[in-house]
Design a protein around this motif. Sequence first.
Motif, PDB file in Angstrom:
ATOM      1  N   ASP A 177      49.120  36.698  46.142  1.00 15.16           N
ATOM      2  CA  ASP A 177      50.516  36.424  45.803  1.00 15.16           C
ATOM      3  C   ASP A 177      50.616  35.789  44.427  1.00 15.16           C
ATOM      4  OD1 ASP A 177      50.240  33.503  46.056  1.00 15.16           O
ATOM      5  OD2 ASP A 177      50.078  33.909  48.199  1.00 15.16           O
ATOM      6  N   ALA A 178      51.843  35.719  43.931  1.00 14.43           N
ATOM      7  CA  ALA A 178      52.065  35.241  42.567  1.00 14.43           C
ATOM      8  C   ALA A 178      51.728  33.763  42.419  1.00 14.43           C
ATOM      9  CB  ALA A 178      53.521  35.505  42.163  1.00 14.43           C
ATOM     10  N   GLU A 179      52.054  32.969  43.420  1.00 14.46           N
ATOM     11  CA  GLU A 179      51.733  31.543  43.338  1.00 14.46           C
ATOM     12  C   GLU A 179      50.226  31.337  43.259  1.00 14.46           C
ATOM     13  OE1 GLU A 179      53.660  28.906  42.961  1.00 14.46           O
ATOM     14  OE2 GLU A 179      55.369  30.275  42.794  1.00 14.46           O
ATOM     15  N   LEU A 238      49.084  32.035  39.682  1.00 15.45           N
ATOM     16  CA  LEU A 238      49.340  30.934  38.748  1.00 15.45           C
ATOM     17  C   LEU A 238      48.336  29.801  38.945  1.00 15.45           C
ATOM     18  CD1 LEU A 238      53.254  30.818  38.923  1.00 15.45           C
ATOM     19  CD2 LEU A 238      51.833  31.843  37.134  1.00 15.45           C
ATOM     20  N   THR A 270      47.347  42.055  37.542  1.00 20.01           N
ATOM     21  CA  THR A 270      48.295  41.716  38.600  1.00 20.01           C
ATOM     22  C   THR A 270      49.207  42.878  38.948  1.00 20.01           C
ATOM     23  OG1 THR A 270      50.076  40.175  39.262  1.00 20.01           O
ATOM     24  CG2 THR A 270      49.972  40.771  36.934  1.00 20.01           C
ATOM     25  N   GLU A 292      57.720  39.678  41.732  1.00 17.02           N
ATOM     26  CA  GLU A 292      57.062  38.373  41.639  1.00 17.02           C
ATOM     27  C   GLU A 292      55.835  38.385  40.726  1.00 17.02           C
ATOM     28  OE1 GLU A 292      59.233  38.384  45.582  1.00 17.02           O
ATOM     29  OE2 GLU A 292      58.053  39.788  44.376  1.00 17.02           O
ATOM     30  N   GLY A 293      55.044  39.449  40.813  1.00 10.64           N
ATOM     31  CA  GLY A 293      53.856  39.537  39.972  1.00 10.64           C
ATOM     32  C   GLY A 293      54.200  39.665  38.504  1.00 10.64           C
ATOM     33  N   ARG A 342      56.969  38.565  37.096  1.00  6.82           N
ATOM     34  CA  ARG A 342      57.494  37.270  36.638  1.00  6.82           C
ATOM     35  C   ARG A 342      56.363  36.272  36.412  1.00  6.82           C
ATOM     36  NH1 ARG A 342      60.350  35.014  40.456  1.00  6.82           N
ATOM     37  NH2 ARG A 342      60.546  36.679  42.001  1.00  6.82           N
ATOM     38  N   ALA A 343      55.350  36.322  37.258  1.00  5.14           N
ATOM     39  CA  ALA A 343      54.188  35.448  37.059  1.00  5.14           C
ATOM     40  C   ALA A 343      53.463  35.803  35.765  1.00  5.14           C
ATOM     41  CB  ALA A 343      53.233  35.569  38.249  1.00  5.14           C
ATOM     42  N   GLU A 356      55.427  34.439  32.931  1.00  2.00           N
ATOM     43  CA  GLU A 356      55.262  32.982  32.869  1.00  2.00           C
ATOM     44  C   GLU A 356      53.922  32.614  32.237  1.00  2.00           C
ATOM     45  OE1 GLU A 356      54.993  29.172  35.936  1.00  2.00           O
ATOM     46  OE2 GLU A 356      56.091  30.974  36.533  1.00  2.00           O
ATOM     47  N   LEU A 357      52.883  33.333  32.631  1.00  3.08           N
ATOM     48  CA  LEU A 357      51.560  33.081  32.062  1.00  3.08           C
ATOM     49  C   LEU A 357      51.541  33.350  30.566  1.00  3.08           C
ATOM     50  CD1 LEU A 357      49.302  34.653  34.847  1.00  3.08           C
ATOM     51  CD2 LEU A 357      49.489  32.218  34.277  1.00  3.08           C
TER      52      LEU A 357
END
Length: 221
Positions: free
Chosen positions: A34-36, A39, A52, A63-64, A66-67, A70-71
């Motif tokens: 999962d994305a969390e 991270l 990802t 979600e992936g 967006r992760a 963010e990265l």
Amino acid sequence: MLRVILAEDSVLLRAGLAEVLTRSGHQVVAAVGDAEGLLRAVAAARPDVVVTDVRMPPDHRDEGLRAALELRSADPALPVLVLSQYVATAYAARLFSGAPGSAGGLGYLLKDRVGEVDEFLDALERVAAGQTVIDPEVVRVLLAHRPGDHPLARLTPREREVLALIAEGLNNQAVAARLFVTEAAVVKHASSIFTKLDLDPAEGNRRVLAVLAHLRGAAAG
């Protein structure tokens, strides 16, 4: 050897990717679902490259992606290769939007391409080396069905072939090999393309990103 972090919610695909990478001499430092988890894994052990999926738990939407964004926002030099089940040009546009030429490698690949192991590994290594990689099917969709008055309509069929390969992230030598022409011929076609599209003929990632920016505008028009 590359240190890779994988994020893929399918247990079978995640295990398959890890096996392919390990057999190819790379090290999978983390494989999460999962994305969390992605991270956290990147924060714990900065990898050479992240792979990802776009759609991840809990909602299996973006979600992936967006992760990944963010990265990249936190560390623009972190190479990231995003995998997608579908030809979603909007996802590709979000991923590459505003990416500076000095940033680390970035790639968007369809999952079907993973089955072509050599192509997948080549894409991964190119992204890790700082290059830009776009799945050819995504480029094909972006190039297709432009109105007659669009700047892309100015290009000859051969120039459109060359443009598609440039947009995939290939350099002049690789384009020449793919089309069975000389590198000098590719340089000539590329010069004509950039003139017709009013683009700066910059080298490397900046050249690819310039093309992608133009194609995103074409897709939105």
